[in-house]
Design an enzyme around this catalytic site. Structure first.
Site, PDB file in Angstrom:
ATOM      1  N   GLU A 131       0.908  -1.027  -0.004  1.00 57.42           N
ATOM      2  CA  GLU A 131       0.049   0.003  -0.021  1.00 57.42           C
ATOM      3  C   GLU A 131       0.840   1.145  -0.013  1.00 57.42           C
ATOM      4  OE1 GLU A 131      -2.258   1.650  -1.219  1.00 57.42           O
ATOM      5  OE2 GLU A 131      -3.927   0.623  -0.425  1.00 57.42           O
ATOM      6  N   ASP A 183      -7.163   0.023  -3.991  1.00 59.48           N
ATOM      7  CA  ASP A 183      -8.243   0.915  -4.072  1.00 59.48           C
ATOM      8  C   ASP A 183      -8.834   1.011  -5.593  1.00 59.48           C
ATOM      9  OD1 ASP A 183      -6.287   1.959  -5.602  1.00 59.48           O
ATOM     10  OD2 ASP A 183      -6.051   4.021  -4.628  1.00 59.48           O
TER      11      ASP A 183
END
Ligand code: AHR
Length: 498
Positions: free
Chosen positions: A238, A314
């Site tokens: 991430e 995402d």
């Protein structure tokens, strides 16, 4: 005590020691033997090593010797009917003939990839996320390969394609350890975010450093410098694709093999490792084995336990990639188990189907499957920047195109009249990026993949990962032809004939 009794006791003692040694040897050899036996598939190997699969996905084969259930589901676009594609035998290869028969005369997409681990972690088409819209399914016949001597299909990911499971069972959360591998291809990659397989956020949004633990493969150099031009196996932890350490790692030199084993493992509290291998031969190379990033938020990890395939955490969905198989484990796998899994992958003998179409040098017309109009150089222009559009077939050379090989299965597409090539304008990567004619620059913005889509073809740009698309599905002469994320509709499909 008699001499005979003493001798008997000694013999018994020696026997016991020998038995113990034999037992240890048997256990040692047994572990290695089990790992490498033909009947020991990746999840059997990881289970024997104490790190069982909690997710196992493949459209090409079973990943446990005992698995005989469905591998994946396809949907027929002609009538929306679905069917499950299983294995030819327990522990065997996919029954691709069942797909061919069910999808005959129409286009199918892959709607679900079943979890073989028994945990029920099935992947379905990804919904909208923090950074990408609703995804579509991969075209089911876009990626034919051979595995174990059988024709099977991989999952061809283009921009706009993604799969996910946000409600899983048994996948690592928080700082729990896990291992992840996938078999992918070094011939179908790009530098856009993010061709991932593995642990991601359960709300499809970027929730911060350490909230992902997915293996990534592509040419996006997130932390400069990168070594060479990739593609690299990296860890998407991430807010960064980590080549090792805090991001940069000169020892991660990339792997452009036709089939690549991409492996990431992460103990959640201190250590991660990245390995790559040629999935057709040889062993794994350890690109990195050391501390988790010390840049904040990665020690300890905050894994959320969703599973993503083909996009970022995402839903950043602009990447290309190929997926043949992959698993996630509970626990940090041993190197011996990783090696045995690589040996099993190599034994599969993944090979690419020879690309015999389009024939290089032949002058073709590219007819849009929705409109019946052909790909045309506007006003028969020859200058750099000439727009590309749809027009009724006129039988002239402004509407003829020749394909030449650009390597790794990619093509350069040359307009016969102008001699200039089909080009991704300004090397754009967004939806709506124009296509135009430009003189040859020999870069990936001028290279295209031609892949089956039912009985038609899609044509997608190697740089953008986008598909050749007709603006608003127009049918009128002069409708501009541009690039867009894959939509699985006929406006993005083409017939290629002289
Ligand atoms: O870490 C790289 C990407 O950054 C993630 O996949 C995505 O969630 C974010 O945009």
């Amino acid at each position: 005590m008699t001499v005979r009794r003493l001798t008997a006791l000694r013999l018994r003692a020696v026997g016991a020691v020998l038995a113990l040694v034999a037992g240890i040897l048997a256990a040692t050899i047994g572990t290695a033997g089990t790992a490498q036996a033909a009947s020991s598939l990746p999840c059997d190997v990881y289970a024997a090593a104490g790190t069982p699969c909690v997710a196992a996905h493949s459209t090409t084969r079973a990943l446990l010797a005992s698995y005989s259930g469905a591998l994946y589901q396809v949907k027929r676009l002609s009538d929306n009917a679905t069917t499950n594609i299983g294995t030819l035998s327990a522990g065997g290869y996919a029954n691709a003939a069942a797909q061919d028969s069910f999808c005959s005369g129409t286009e199918c997409i892959i709607t679900e990839i079943f979890d073989q681990s028994g945990k029920g972690n099935h992947l379905t088409i990804e919904g909208p996320g923090g950074n990408g819209g609703q995804d579509v399914g991969a075209i089911a016949n876009a990626l034919p390969v051979t595995a174990g001597g059988h024709k099977v299909y991989g999952v061809s990911v283009q921009a706009g394609v993604g799969y996910r499971d946000n409600s899983t069972n048994g996948i690592a959360t928080g700082s729990r350890p896990e291992g992840t591998y996938m078999v992918t291809s070094g011939h179908h990659v790009d530098g856009n975010c993010c061709f991932d397989y593995g642990n991601a956020e359960t709300n499809s949004k970027d929730t911060g450093n350490g909230h992902m633990d997915a293996v990534n493969f592509g040419t996006e150099c997130w932390f400069s410098p990168c070594s060479g031009s990739g593609p690299w196996v990296m860890g998407d932890l991430e807010n960064g694709l980590f080549a090792g350490g805090n991001g940069t790692n000169g020892n991660n030199t990339g792997n452009s093999s036709a089939f690549v084993t991409a492996l990431l493992k992460n103990n959640g509290t201190s250590t991660y490792a990245i390995k790559d291998g040629n999935a057709q031969s040889g062993s794994l190379k350890t690109d990195y084995n050391g501390s988790l990033p010390t840049t904040g938020g990665y020690i300890p990890m905050s894994k959320e336990g969703a599973i993503v395939l083909g996009t970022g955490g995402d839903d950043s969905n602009w990447s290309d990639g190929s997926f043949f198989e992959g698993v996630m484990t509970s626990g940090y796998p041993t190197d011996a188990a990783d090696n045995a899994v690589q040996a099993d992958i190599v034994s599969v003998g993944y090979t690419q189907a020879a690309q015999t179409f389009p024939v290089t040098g032949t002058a073709y017309r590219l007819t849009n499957a929705n409109s019946g109009k052909v790909l045309d150089a506007q006003n028969c222009g020859t200058a750099n920047g000439t727009a590309v559009q749809l027009w009724a077939s006129l039988g002239n050379t402004c509407q003829q195109w020749k394909f030449s090989s650009a390597g790794n299965g990619h093509y350069t597409i040359t307009n016969v009249n102008s001699g200039t090539v089909l080009d991704d304008k300004n090397c754009g990567i967004g939806n709506g990026t124009a296509t135009q004619l430009w003189s040859s620059l020999a870069n990936t913005c001028q290279q295209w993949d031609v892949t089956p889509a039912g009985s038609h073809y899609t044509i997608s740009n190697v740089n953008s990962g986008m598909t050749l698309d007709v603006t608003n599905c127009g049918t009128a002469n002069g409708t501009l032809v541009r690039q867009w994320a894959q939509l699985d509709n006929a406006c993005q499909q083409w017939d290629i004939a002289p």
